[in-house]
Scaffold this motif. Structure first.
Motif, PDB file in Angstrom:
ATOM      1  N   ASP A  99       1.000  -1.446   0.579  1.00  0.00           N
ATOM      2  CA  ASP A  99      -0.127   0.060   0.056  1.00  0.00           C
ATOM      3  C   ASP A  99       0.923   1.249   0.006  1.00  0.00           C
ATOM      4  O   ASP A  99       0.517   2.118  -0.549  1.00  0.00           O
ATOM      5  CB  ASP A  99      -0.806  -0.129   1.070  1.00  0.00           C
ATOM      6  N   PHE A 100       2.158   1.574   0.863  1.00  0.00           N
ATOM      7  CA  PHE A 100       3.118   2.424   0.682  1.00  0.00           C
ATOM      8  C   PHE A 100       3.855   2.494  -0.312  1.00  0.00           C
ATOM      9  O   PHE A 100       3.522   3.471  -1.315  1.00  0.00           O
ATOM     10  CB  PHE A 100       4.035   1.824   1.705  1.00  0.00           C
ATOM     11  N   SER A 101       3.513   1.360  -1.507  1.00  0.00           N
ATOM     12  CA  SER A 101       3.905   1.667  -1.814  1.00  0.00           C
ATOM     13  C   SER A 101       3.491   2.586  -3.815  1.00  0.00           C
ATOM     14  O   SER A 101       4.334   3.219  -4.098  1.00  0.00           O
ATOM     15  CB  SER A 101       5.644   0.358  -2.801  1.00  0.00           C
ATOM     16  N   ARG A 102       2.110   1.813  -3.421  1.00  0.00           N
ATOM     17  CA  ARG A 102       1.642   2.117  -5.023  1.00  0.00           C
ATOM     18  C   ARG A 102       0.662   3.029  -4.505  1.00  0.00           C
ATOM     19  O   ARG A 102       0.365   3.643  -5.523  1.00  0.00           O
ATOM     20  CB  ARG A 102       0.096   1.007  -4.749  1.00  0.00           C
ATOM     21  N   ASN A 103       0.483   3.767  -3.837  1.00  0.00           N
ATOM     22  CA  ASN A 103      -0.272   4.633  -3.301  1.00  0.00           C
ATOM     23  C   ASN A 103       0.082   6.239  -2.230  1.00  0.00           C
ATOM     24  O   ASN A 103      -0.508   6.770  -2.254  1.00  0.00           O
ATOM     25  CB  ASN A 103      -1.995   3.894  -2.529  1.00  0.00           C
ATOM     26  N   LEU A 104       1.412   6.239  -2.201  1.00  0.00           N
ATOM     27  CA  LEU A 104       1.615   6.698  -0.872  1.00  0.00           C
ATOM     28  C   LEU A 104       3.446   7.245  -1.490  1.00  0.00           C
ATOM     29  O   LEU A 104       3.887   6.765  -0.858  1.00  0.00           O
ATOM     30  CB  LEU A 104       1.411   6.365   0.603  1.00  0.00           C
ATOM     31  N   SER A 105       3.288   8.433  -2.770  1.00  0.00           N
ATOM     32  CA  SER A 105       4.155   8.521  -2.902  1.00  0.00           C
ATOM     33  C   SER A 105       4.104  10.090  -3.874  1.00  0.00           C
ATOM     34  O   SER A 105       3.881   9.708  -4.037  1.00  0.00           O
ATOM     35  CB  SER A 105       5.029   7.397  -4.379  1.00  0.00           C
ATOM     36  N   HIS A 186      -0.011  18.598   0.670  1.00  0.00           N
ATOM     37  CA  HIS A 186      -0.045  17.328   0.288  1.00  0.00           C
ATOM     38  C   HIS A 186       0.859  16.755   0.410  1.00  0.00           C
ATOM     39  O   HIS A 186      -0.041  15.586   1.362  1.00  0.00           O
ATOM     40  CB  HIS A 186       0.597  17.602  -1.215  1.00  0.00           C
ATOM     41  N   ARG A 187       2.202  16.440   1.192  1.00  0.00           N
ATOM     42  CA  ARG A 187       3.029  15.597   2.098  1.00  0.00           C
ATOM     43  C   ARG A 187       2.614  15.237   3.374  1.00  0.00           C
ATOM     44  O   ARG A 187       2.564  14.329   3.292  1.00  0.00           O
ATOM     45  CB  ARG A 187       4.377  16.260   2.111  1.00  0.00           C
ATOM     46  N   GLU A 188       1.921  15.944   3.941  1.00  0.00           N
ATOM     47  CA  GLU A 188       1.594  16.137   5.427  1.00  0.00           C
ATOM     48  C   GLU A 188       0.137  15.021   4.900  1.00  0.00           C
ATOM     49  O   GLU A 188       0.057  13.954   5.644  1.00  0.00           O
ATOM     50  CB  GLU A 188       1.187  17.419   6.034  1.00  0.00           C
ATOM     51  N   SER A 189      -1.175  15.489   3.735  1.00  0.00           N
ATOM     52  CA  SER A 189      -2.005  14.606   3.639  1.00  0.00           C
ATOM     53  C   SER A 189      -1.277  13.101   3.602  1.00  0.00           C
ATOM     54  O   SER A 189      -2.364  12.321   3.797  1.00  0.00           O
ATOM     55  CB  SER A 189      -2.735  15.799   2.390  1.00  0.00           C
ATOM     56  N   LEU A 190      -0.690  13.302   2.706  1.00  0.00           N
ATOM     57  CA  LEU A 190       0.012  11.659   2.503  1.00  0.00           C
ATOM     58  C   LEU A 190       0.316  10.776   3.512  1.00  0.00           C
ATOM     59  O   LEU A 190      -0.190  10.119   4.235  1.00  0.00           O
ATOM     60  CB  LEU A 190       0.548  11.741   1.471  1.00  0.00           C
ATOM     61  N   ALA A 191       1.594  12.027   4.554  1.00  0.00           N
ATOM     62  CA  ALA A 191       1.186  11.336   5.585  1.00  0.00           C
ATOM     63  C   ALA A 191       0.970  10.873   6.170  1.00  0.00           C
ATOM     64  O   ALA A 191       0.721   9.959   7.462  1.00  0.00           O
ATOM     65  CB  ALA A 191       2.180  12.617   6.893  1.00  0.00           C
ATOM     66  N   LYS A 192      -0.668  11.298   7.077  1.00  0.00           N
ATOM     67  CA  LYS A 192      -1.905  11.429   7.143  1.00  0.00           C
ATOM     68  C   LYS A 192      -2.651  10.280   6.508  1.00  0.00           C
ATOM     69  O   LYS A 192      -3.133   8.825   7.310  1.00  0.00           O
ATOM     70  CB  LYS A 192      -2.719  12.125   7.800  1.00  0.00           C
ATOM     71  N   LEU A 193      -2.282   9.757   5.680  1.00  0.00           N
ATOM     72  CA  LEU A 193      -2.799   8.972   5.208  1.00  0.00           C
ATOM     73  C   LEU A 193      -2.408   7.682   5.126  1.00  0.00           C
ATOM     74  O   LEU A 193      -2.742   6.409   5.398  1.00  0.00           O
ATOM     75  CB  LEU A 193      -3.137   9.172   3.685  1.00  0.00           C
ATOM     76  N   ALA A 194      -0.816   7.317   5.118  1.00  0.00           N
ATOM     77  CA  ALA A 194       0.148   6.117   5.745  1.00  0.00           C
ATOM     78  C   ALA A 194      -0.190   6.052   7.067  1.00  0.00           C
ATOM     79  O   ALA A 194      -0.364   5.070   7.299  1.00  0.00           O
ATOM     80  CB  ALA A 194       1.471   6.866   5.534  1.00  0.00           C
ATOM     81  N   LYS A 195      -0.496   6.915   8.117  1.00  0.00           N
ATOM     82  CA  LYS A 195      -0.596   6.746   9.826  1.00  0.00           C
ATOM     83  C   LYS A 195      -2.515   6.276   9.959  1.00  0.00           C
ATOM     84  O   LYS A 195      -2.964   4.711   9.808  1.00  0.00           O
ATOM     85  CB  LYS A 195      -1.002   8.097  10.115  1.00  0.00           C
ATOM     86  N   THR A 254       6.887   8.151   6.554  1.00  0.00           N
ATOM     87  CA  THR A 254       6.501  10.007   6.810  1.00  0.00           C
ATOM     88  C   THR A 254       8.155  10.516   7.102  1.00  0.00           C
ATOM     89  O   THR A 254       7.844  11.685   6.325  1.00  0.00           O
ATOM     90  CB  THR A 254       6.468   9.241   8.871  1.00  0.00           C
ATOM     91  N   LYS A 255       9.122  10.110   6.874  1.00  0.00           N
ATOM     92  CA  LYS A 255       9.863  11.287   6.402  1.00  0.00           C
ATOM     93  C   LYS A 255      10.559  10.476   5.144  1.00  0.00           C
ATOM     94  O   LYS A 255      11.027  11.639   4.938  1.00  0.00           O
ATOM     95  CB  LYS A 255      11.946  10.031   7.047  1.00  0.00           C
ATOM     96  N   GLU A 256      10.114  10.040   4.767  1.00  0.00           N
ATOM     97  CA  GLU A 256       9.958   9.869   2.713  1.00  0.00           C
ATOM     98  C   GLU A 256       8.936  11.231   2.493  1.00  0.00           C
ATOM     99  O   GLU A 256       9.535  12.114   1.792  1.00  0.00           O
ATOM    100  CB  GLU A 256       9.958   8.868   2.477  1.00  0.00           C
ATOM    101  N   LEU A 257       8.099  11.240   2.663  1.00  0.00           N
ATOM    102  CA  LEU A 257       6.940  11.861   2.168  1.00  0.00           C
ATOM    103  C   LEU A 257       6.962  13.545   2.436  1.00  0.00           C
ATOM    104  O   LEU A 257       6.645  14.177   1.873  1.00  0.00           O
ATOM    105  CB  LEU A 257       5.237  11.759   3.050  1.00  0.00           C
ATOM    106  N   LEU A 258       7.467  13.966   4.726  1.00  0.00           N
ATOM    107  CA  LEU A 258       7.471  15.082   4.770  1.00  0.00           C
ATOM    108  C   LEU A 258       8.993  15.495   4.166  1.00  0.00           C
ATOM    109  O   LEU A 258       9.665  16.747   4.073  1.00  0.00           O
ATOM    110  CB  LEU A 258       7.439  15.061   5.848  1.00  0.00           C
ATOM    111  N   GLY A 259       9.949  15.033   3.474  1.00  0.00           N
ATOM    112  CA  GLY A 259      10.991  15.480   2.869  1.00  0.00           C
ATOM    113  C   GLY A 259      11.710  15.910   4.293  1.00  0.00           C
ATOM    114  O   GLY A 259      11.684  16.069   5.350  1.00  0.00           O
TER     115      GLY A 259
END
Length: 259
Positions: A99-105, A186-195, A254-259
């Protein structure tokens, strides 16, 4: 004095009998087990009982962590398949990775849309099975629905509701998907989805654990209390290990998404 010496001579025998009394009712020995033929697999289990005693003692010590339990799967195969339980838990972890690989990038590629599920009257299908997905520019993806034009509206809805902050535009059987700039929001939104995905995966993990523990409890009237305790402990440790792996995956994503 002589009487005291005679009493001490009988002490090892009494302790040995007490140890045997604790492990009565445990599963019979599997093939090749070096246990006493008439006493089941008690010698094998004796080490497990010592593990519990050591764990209890260590837990009482200040700053000490409880010892891990490691039960042979072959020893308890008539009660539960521990290898299958481990595989089920690992499958939940692998699904989270996927899920992380496909949908959260934050990287744009046609593949980010591949596995969006489209709900149609004929069933649910990944988007890449219904439309041809291509990238026209770094900021624009194209979904060609010529092969399944009747599913264009459903595909558009699935893209819009994917949680990827996408706003598709329809032109006949062509769906244009503008890719938003990678903003901090957008990065923070993706991080929330990861959580959120991690929490869902942990819930699935708890279901696997509960199912396994309930399976063990079915044998509480057939085997000893120590066997039940040790199996429950083993299953909990397996679940804790899987949950810890999920936490590491979340921290890295999270580290990857938030940069």
């Amino acid at each position: 004095m002589a009487m005291a010496i005679r009493c001490l001579r009988h002490l090892p025998s009494l302790l040995y009998r007490s140890s045997f009394a604790m492990i009565r009712g445990l599963p019979q020995a599997p093939a090749g087990c070096p246990a006493l033929p008439l006493d089941g697999c008690r010698q094998c289990v004796h080490q497990m009982l010592l593990t519990r005693q050591l764990a209890t003692k260590k837990a009482k010590g200040k700053g000490q962590t409880q010892a891990r339990v490691n039960i042979s799967a072959a020893l308890v195969e008539d009660i539960i398949n521990l290898e299958e339980t481990s595989e089920d838990m690992q499958a939940v972890v692998e699904a989270l990775k996927e899920d992380f690989s496909r949908n959260l990038s934050v990287r744009t590629s046609p593949g980010v849309l591949d596995h969006i599920i489209v709900v149609t009257k004929d069933g649910n299908f990944p988007l890449n099975q219904l439309g041809q997905i291509s990238q026209k520019s770094p900021q624009l993806l194209i979904v060609n629905m010529t092969n399944f034009p009747e599913s264009t509206a459903a595909a558009t809805k699935a893209i819009r509701e994917s949680g990827m902050n996408l706003n598709p535009e329809v032109d006949g059987t062509i769906i244009r998907v503008p890719i938003p700039k990678v903003t901090r929001e957008h990065r923070e939104s993706l991080a929330k989805l990861a959580k959120q995905s991690t929490n869902k995966s942990k819930e699935a993990l708890r279901k696997v654990r509960s199912k396994s523990i309930n399976q063990v409890k079915k044998f509480k009237n057939k085997v000893s209390e120590d066997t039940i305790w040790l199996l429950e402990k083993q299953i909990q440790q397996m679940a804790d290990s899987a949950a810890a792996e999920m936490d590491k995956l979340l921290a890295a994503k999270t580290k990857e998404l938030l940069g």
